[in-house]
Design a protein around this motif. Structure first.
Motif, PDB file in Angstrom:
ATOM      1  N   LYS A   1     -34.935 -20.202  -3.148  1.00 42.18           N
ATOM      2  CA  LYS A   1     -33.571 -20.164  -3.691  1.00 42.18           C
ATOM      3  C   LYS A   1     -33.108 -21.558  -4.079  1.00 42.18           C
ATOM      4  O   LYS A   1     -32.463 -21.751  -5.115  1.00 42.18           O
ATOM      5  CB  LYS A   1     -32.630 -19.564  -2.648  1.00 42.18           C
ATOM      6  CG  LYS A   1     -31.242 -19.227  -3.174  1.00 42.18           C
ATOM      7  CD  LYS A   1     -31.290 -18.097  -4.170  1.00 42.18           C
ATOM      8  CE  LYS A   1     -29.895 -17.734  -4.652  1.00 42.18           C
ATOM      9  NZ  LYS A   1     -29.941 -16.669  -5.685  1.00 42.18           N
TER      10      LYS A   1
ATOM     11  N   LYS B   1     -36.590 -13.253  -1.703  1.00 43.62           N
ATOM     12  CA  LYS B   1     -36.294 -14.676  -1.862  1.00 43.62           C
ATOM     13  C   LYS B   1     -36.139 -15.342  -0.507  1.00 43.62           C
ATOM     14  O   LYS B   1     -35.427 -14.857   0.367  1.00 43.62           O
ATOM     15  CB  LYS B   1     -34.996 -14.856  -2.665  1.00 43.62           C
ATOM     16  CG  LYS B   1     -35.092 -14.404  -4.106  1.00 43.62           C
ATOM     17  CD  LYS B   1     -36.077 -15.257  -4.890  1.00 43.62           C
ATOM     18  CE  LYS B   1     -36.155 -14.802  -6.347  1.00 43.62           C
ATOM     19  NZ  LYS B   1     -37.155 -15.569  -7.103  1.00 43.62           N
ATOM     20  N   THR B   2     -36.822 -16.460  -0.335  1.00 44.07           N
ATOM     21  CA  THR B   2     -36.628 -17.291   0.849  1.00 44.07           C
ATOM     22  C   THR B   2     -35.723 -18.461   0.489  1.00 44.07           C
ATOM     23  O   THR B   2     -35.477 -18.737  -0.689  1.00 44.07           O
ATOM     24  CB  THR B   2     -37.965 -17.819   1.381  1.00 44.07           C
ATOM     25  OG1 THR B   2     -38.577 -18.652   0.372  1.00 44.07           O
ATOM     26  CG2 THR B   2     -38.904 -16.681   1.734  1.00 44.07           C
TER      27      THR B   2
ATOM     28  N   SER C   1     -31.080 -15.217   1.615  1.00 41.45           N
ATOM     29  CA  SER C   1     -32.364 -15.917   1.501  1.00 41.45           C
ATOM     30  C   SER C   1     -32.664 -16.710   2.776  1.00 41.45           C
ATOM     31  O   SER C   1     -33.820 -16.769   3.221  1.00 41.45           O
ATOM     32  CB  SER C   1     -32.347 -16.857   0.297  1.00 41.45           C
ATOM     33  OG  SER C   1     -31.430 -17.923   0.476  1.00 41.45           O
TER      34      SER C   1
END
Length: 268
Positions: free
Chosen positions: A225, A220-221, A68
């Motif tokens: 997260k 997801k970044t 992420s």
């Protein structure tokens, strides 16, 4: 009360006020740093169980968190490069040329800045759904470019406010074409404004949560997260990665400032 006592009182009040401001600013950061070394595995904010480096070691076993973070850096770099290029050209074009609707476009630039992020996120989600763009890294890049471009334009345009266009005319009188003049004359003059806009766009991209939440799909970044982990309490390895990011940011600022000071001394 004489003048000397008043001066001491003002100095004392000023120091207390500054101390309160610094505590307010840096206490939350210090909590993250301290808990990245906390040996406890339960309620890390409420109890101290000893000093450990285990979370920094375990961090590199957390593939999901590292992935992420990689997505965040990749997204920030791509969106910043594109936003900086488009924003710089847009600022120069709007400064040099007059055309119908220029004032309207100038006013519309403020919408992505002042509009609530949740409204912008829903709007972008609806747009991407209408044009059938699958949510993922592409939509994230487009969304981050949308709210970054105005900041680049504002920074470059502020630099252009004191720009003397006669130096471009002198360059072309000496035989340079428009492209050579832009890269050899205009671009170096605008470099501080471009760099400021790029840094701002990069920071906004890394920090974004709300807009990314609406358009991320399965990508997801790091901020997303972290938001997921809040439901069960912030994991200690998240604190460790946040501390490493903080250290990297401080080193970058120190190196940048030292370079600026060296150039300033050389100029003198």
């Amino acid at each position: 009360m004489n003048r000397q006592k008043k001066a001491k009182l003002r100095s004392g009040v000023g120091k207390i006020f500054c101390a309160i401001v610094y505590v307010f600013l840096f206490l939350p950061i210090s909590v993250i740093v301290v808990n990245s070394f906390n040996a406890t595995t339960t309620k890390p904010y409420l109890s101290w169980k000893g000093f450990t480096f285990d979370w920094y070691i375990r961090l590199f076993d957390n593939d999901a968190l590292l992935h992420s973070f990689g997505n965040t850096i990749l997204l920030a770099v791509i969106s910043t490069l594109l936003a900086t290029a488009i924003g710089t050209l847009g600022a120069v074009g709007m400064y040099k040329y007059k055309f119908r609707g220029k004032n309207i476009i100038d006013g519309l630039l403020y919408i992505p800045v002042v509009i609530p992020e949740i409204v912008l996120g829903i709007s972008l989600l609806t747009l991407f759904a209408k044009v059938s763009i699958p949510r993922g890294m592409i939509t994230l890049v487009l969304a981050h470019m949308t709210f970054s471009i105005p900041f680049v334009i504002f920074n470059v345009r502020a630099r252009l406010s004191g720009y003397d266009i006669s130096i471009e005319e002198a360059s072309m009188d000496l035989g340079a074409n428009r492209i050579q003049t832009f890269f050899q004359i205009t671009l170096p003059v605008l470099a501080p404004g471009i760099a400021g806009g790029a840094l701002l766009a990069f920071t906004l991209s890394i920090d974004d949560v709300i807009i990314s939440y609406f358009v991320n799909g399965q990508t997801k970044t790091y901020p997303l997260k972290v938001m997921e982990s809040i439901k069960s309490g912030v994991a200690p390895d998240v604190n460790a990665l946040s501390t490493l990011i903080l250290i990297g940011t401080i080193l970058l600022v120190v190196l940048t400032q030292s370079d600026i000071l060296k150039k300033h001394k050389t100029a003198k």
